[in-house]
Design a protein around this motif. Structure first.
Motif, PDB file in Angstrom:
ATOM      1  N   ILE A 131      -6.142   3.663 -13.253  1.00 16.49           N
ATOM      2  CA  ILE A 131      -6.057   3.474 -11.008  1.00 16.49           C
ATOM      3  C   ILE A 131      -5.203   4.132 -10.493  1.00 16.49           C
ATOM      4  CG2 ILE A 131      -6.888   1.878  -9.161  1.00 16.49           C
ATOM      5  CD1 ILE A 131      -8.545  -0.330 -11.672  1.00 16.49           C
ATOM      6  N   GLY A 132      -3.754   3.627 -11.040  1.00 16.91           N
ATOM      7  CA  GLY A 132      -3.239   4.312 -10.125  1.00 16.91           C
ATOM      8  C   GLY A 132      -3.020   5.689  -9.884  1.00 16.91           C
ATOM      9  N   ILE A 133      -2.665   6.466 -11.306  1.00 15.46           N
ATOM     10  CA  ILE A 133      -2.963   7.729 -11.547  1.00 15.46           C
ATOM     11  C   ILE A 133      -3.755   8.321 -11.161  1.00 15.46           C
ATOM     12  CG2 ILE A 133      -2.744   9.313 -13.396  1.00 15.46           C
ATOM     13  CD1 ILE A 133      -1.053   7.198 -15.183  1.00 15.46           C
ATOM     14  N   ALA A 134      -5.201   7.642 -11.305  1.00 16.28           N
ATOM     15  CA  ALA A 134      -6.252   8.154 -10.462  1.00 16.28           C
ATOM     16  C   ALA A 134      -5.982   8.714  -8.984  1.00 16.28           C
ATOM     17  CB  ALA A 134      -7.710   8.021 -11.017  1.00 16.28           C
ATOM     18  N   ALA A 135      -6.315   7.016  -8.916  1.00 16.98           N
ATOM     19  CA  ALA A 135      -6.180   7.300  -6.773  1.00 16.98           C
ATOM     20  C   ALA A 135      -4.996   8.266  -6.601  1.00 16.98           C
ATOM     21  CB  ALA A 135      -5.420   5.526  -6.757  1.00 16.98           C
ATOM     22  N   ARG A 136      -3.653   8.636  -7.035  1.00 21.27           N
ATOM     23  CA  ARG A 136      -2.578   9.578  -7.142  1.00 21.27           C
ATOM     24  C   ARG A 136      -3.318  10.640  -6.750  1.00 21.27           C
ATOM     25  NH1 ARG A 136       1.265  10.403  -3.272  1.00 21.27           N
ATOM     26  NH2 ARG A 136       2.669  11.905  -3.950  1.00 21.27           N
TER      27      ARG A 136
ATOM     28  N   MET B 158      -2.886   5.837  -0.739  1.00 21.64           N
ATOM     29  CA  MET B 158      -2.105   6.355  -0.706  1.00 21.64           C
ATOM     30  C   MET B 158      -1.548   7.100   0.003  1.00 21.64           C
ATOM     31  SD  MET B 158      -1.498   6.256  -3.505  1.00 21.64           S
ATOM     32  CE  MET B 158      -2.012   5.709  -5.036  1.00 21.64           C
ATOM     33  N   PHE B 159      -2.079   7.036   1.945  1.00 20.63           N
ATOM     34  CA  PHE B 159      -1.657   6.987   3.229  1.00 20.63           C
ATOM     35  C   PHE B 159      -0.715   6.136   3.879  1.00 20.63           C
ATOM     36  CE2 PHE B 159      -6.150   8.869   3.492  1.00 20.63           C
ATOM     37  CZ  PHE B 159      -5.058  10.376   4.050  1.00 20.63           C
ATOM     38  N   MET B 160      -0.063   4.814   3.490  1.00 22.15           N
ATOM     39  CA  MET B 160       0.619   4.153   3.005  1.00 22.15           C
ATOM     40  C   MET B 160       2.150   4.710   3.012  1.00 22.15           C
ATOM     41  SD  MET B 160      -1.261   1.975   4.794  1.00 22.15           S
ATOM     42  CE  MET B 160      -0.719   0.650   5.390  1.00 22.15           C
ATOM     43  N   GLN B 161       3.166   3.621   3.217  1.00 18.53           N
ATOM     44  CA  GLN B 161       4.868   3.982   2.650  1.00 18.53           C
ATOM     45  C   GLN B 161       4.620   3.883   1.200  1.00 18.53           C
ATOM     46  OE1 GLN B 161       7.373   3.064   5.499  1.00 18.53           O
ATOM     47  NE2 GLN B 161       6.620   3.764   7.192  1.00 18.53           N
ATOM     48  N   PRO B 162       5.275   3.913   0.596  1.00 19.19           N
ATOM     49  CA  PRO B 162       5.680   4.393  -1.270  1.00 19.19           C
ATOM     50  C   PRO B 162       6.083   3.079  -0.685  1.00 19.19           C
ATOM     51  CG  PRO B 162       5.887   6.392  -0.420  1.00 19.19           C
ATOM     52  CD  PRO B 162       5.704   6.135   0.988  1.00 19.19           C
ATOM     53  N   ALA B 163       7.686   2.980  -0.196  1.00 22.41           N
ATOM     54  CA  ALA B 163       7.844   1.614  -0.409  1.00 22.41           C
ATOM     55  C   ALA B 163       6.977   0.401  -0.044  1.00 22.41           C
ATOM     56  CB  ALA B 163       9.078   1.936   0.654  1.00 22.41           C
ATOM     57  N   LEU B 164       5.989   0.241   0.827  1.00 16.11           N
ATOM     58  CA  LEU B 164       5.531  -0.387   1.143  1.00 16.11           C
ATOM     59  C   LEU B 164       4.163  -1.117  -0.160  1.00 16.11           C
ATOM     60  CD1 LEU B 164       3.528  -1.198   4.994  1.00 16.11           C
ATOM     61  CD2 LEU B 164       2.071  -1.589   2.507  1.00 16.11           C
ATOM     62  N   LEU B 165       3.850   0.043  -0.883  1.00 13.97           N
ATOM     63  CA  LEU B 165       3.400  -0.140  -1.463  1.00 13.97           C
ATOM     64  C   LEU B 165       3.840  -0.743  -3.079  1.00 13.97           C
ATOM     65  CD1 LEU B 165       0.911   3.550  -1.693  1.00 13.97           C
ATOM     66  CD2 LEU B 165       0.287   0.941  -0.953  1.00 13.97           C
ATOM     67  N   ALA B 166       4.959  -0.034  -3.148  1.00 11.32           N
ATOM     68  CA  ALA B 166       5.680  -1.159  -3.831  1.00 11.32           C
ATOM     69  C   ALA B 166       6.328  -2.664  -3.847  1.00 11.32           C
ATOM     70  CB  ALA B 166       6.553   0.335  -4.076  1.00 11.32           C
ATOM     71  N   ARG B 167       5.954  -2.382  -2.418  1.00 13.48           N
ATOM     72  CA  ARG B 167       6.990  -3.883  -2.091  1.00 13.48           C
ATOM     73  C   ARG B 167       5.364  -4.915  -2.328  1.00 13.48           C
ATOM     74  NH1 ARG B 167       8.554  -4.787   3.256  1.00 13.48           N
ATOM     75  NH2 ARG B 167       8.116  -7.080   2.797  1.00 13.48           N
TER      76      ARG B 167
END
Length: 346
Positions: free
Chosen positions: A141-146, A210-219
């Motif tokens: 899901i993560g790879i396909a969404a990216r 994926m429009f959100m900040q990568p740091a926020l998604l990682a948290r």
């Protein structure tokens, strides 16, 4: 099927969060220029010493305003140098949250542990196989969404009719899920093809995140893994079938959460307090409900392992992983929204 009812509405929350950061950018492009044009009105003696000092003063103020606005519009960029030195601290912070959550949940809900001498090998292998498929599905899901986001799918999805997206997404999600569950585990090709289609459907609906900040998604991902890992540990070590009674109450809870998500469609915008209550119910009530579903699903996996060992059903880790994937997605979406709200308040 009840697990998938909340999935399409995650898109609306994503679009709502993405729409708000546009204001600082507009202010960055318009405010300094307006300020400079308003104050930069030289008289006839344009090259006098007083005008030059005023111009220099205006330029300095404009530079300060634009610099401060640039930091406000891109909060993640200002922490590149400092954030690189705090990676270890953040990892330890996340590990502390995970450990504290694990201990708290274990003390509260797992006072009565198993009495059969521990988890039998067939239960352990079935649970590990289910977790492996769950992790693989979330990775797909993560790879396909990216990939979809990089190809412009997120922009096209946001430009579509939201009701069309909701209807098609719900139909595709439920259709592929039912088809995968109904397929026998002996039919590997059809089983994994439908499972892959289900994961791609979820990726298409989650691509705007994926429009959100990568740091926020990682948290948000770290907190979701910590929460689900702690609850799964409790479900795996608790007494047999201790939490299987939660199925009925959790279905009622997910219905209430779904209705609270639909409240903005029927409640007038003037009822701000009511809308705030429904939003909190959708966010925090959803965390409680899908945390409970994680506990229920883990115990259901162990129950199915015992039935499969006795020959009543076939082992089907793919079907078991679908429920855990949906639990993860629902918790993750809410974590992203909660962290985004906290970041906007700062």
């Amino acid at each position: 099927m009840a697990f998938a009812l909340r999935r399409p509405f995650a898109l609306a929350g994503t679009l709502k969060q993405f729409a708000k950061p546009a204001t600082p950018l507009r202010a960055f492009h318009s405010s300094p220029l307006q300020a400079s044009s308003h104050r930069f009105t030289p008289p006839s003696s344009a090259f006098s010493g007083g005008v030059l000092s005023k111009s220099r003063h205006v330029f300095q103020n404009t530079f300060r305003q634009s610099t401060s606005r640039s930091y406000q519009s891109a909060p993640g960029q200002g922490f590149n140098s400092a954030g690189s030195g705090n990676i270890t601290q953040r990892v330890l912070y996340g590990a502390g949250i995970f450990g504290a959550t694990l201990i708290a949940i274990n003390v509260m809900f797992n006072r009565e542990t198993r009495e059969d001498g521990g988890m039998p090998p067939f239960e352990r292998s079935y649970l590990n196989e289910t977790f492996m498929h769950t992790g693989l599905g979330i990775g797909i899901i993560g790879i396909a969404a990216r990939a979809m986001h990089m190809n412009g799918w997120s922009y096209r999805l946001m430009a579509m009719n939201p009701w069309l997206v909701m209807g098609v997404g719900l139909a595709a999600s439920i259709g592929t899920m039912i088809g995968c569950r109904a397929t026998s585990p002996d039919n590997y090709v059809q089983k994994y093809a439908l499972w892959g289609a289900f994961n791609v459907t979820q990726a298409a609906l989650l691509a705007p995140l994926m429009f959100m900040q990568p740091a926020l998604l990682a948290r948000a991902g770290l907190y979701t893994i910590g929460m689900m890992g702690s609850i799964a540990f409790v479900g795996a070590t608790a007494k047999q079938e201790k939490y299987l009674y939660l199925g009925g109450p959790l279905l009622a809870g997910v219905a209430i959460v779904a209705l609270s998500g639909l409240a903005p469609l029927v409640v007038p915008a003037t009822a701000a307090r009511t809308l705030m209550v429904t939003e909190n119910l959708w966010l925090y009530g959803g965390l409680v409900v899908f945390g409970g579903f994680t506990l229920y699903d883990v115990q259901k996996v162990l129950h199915h392992a015992r039935l499969a060992n006795a020959g009543y059903i076939k082992r089907d880790a793919v079907n078991e992983s679908i429920s855990l994937e949906l639990d993860f997605i629902n918790i993750f979406v809410r974590m992203v929204q909660i962290l985004g709200m906290q970041q906007r308040r700062k």
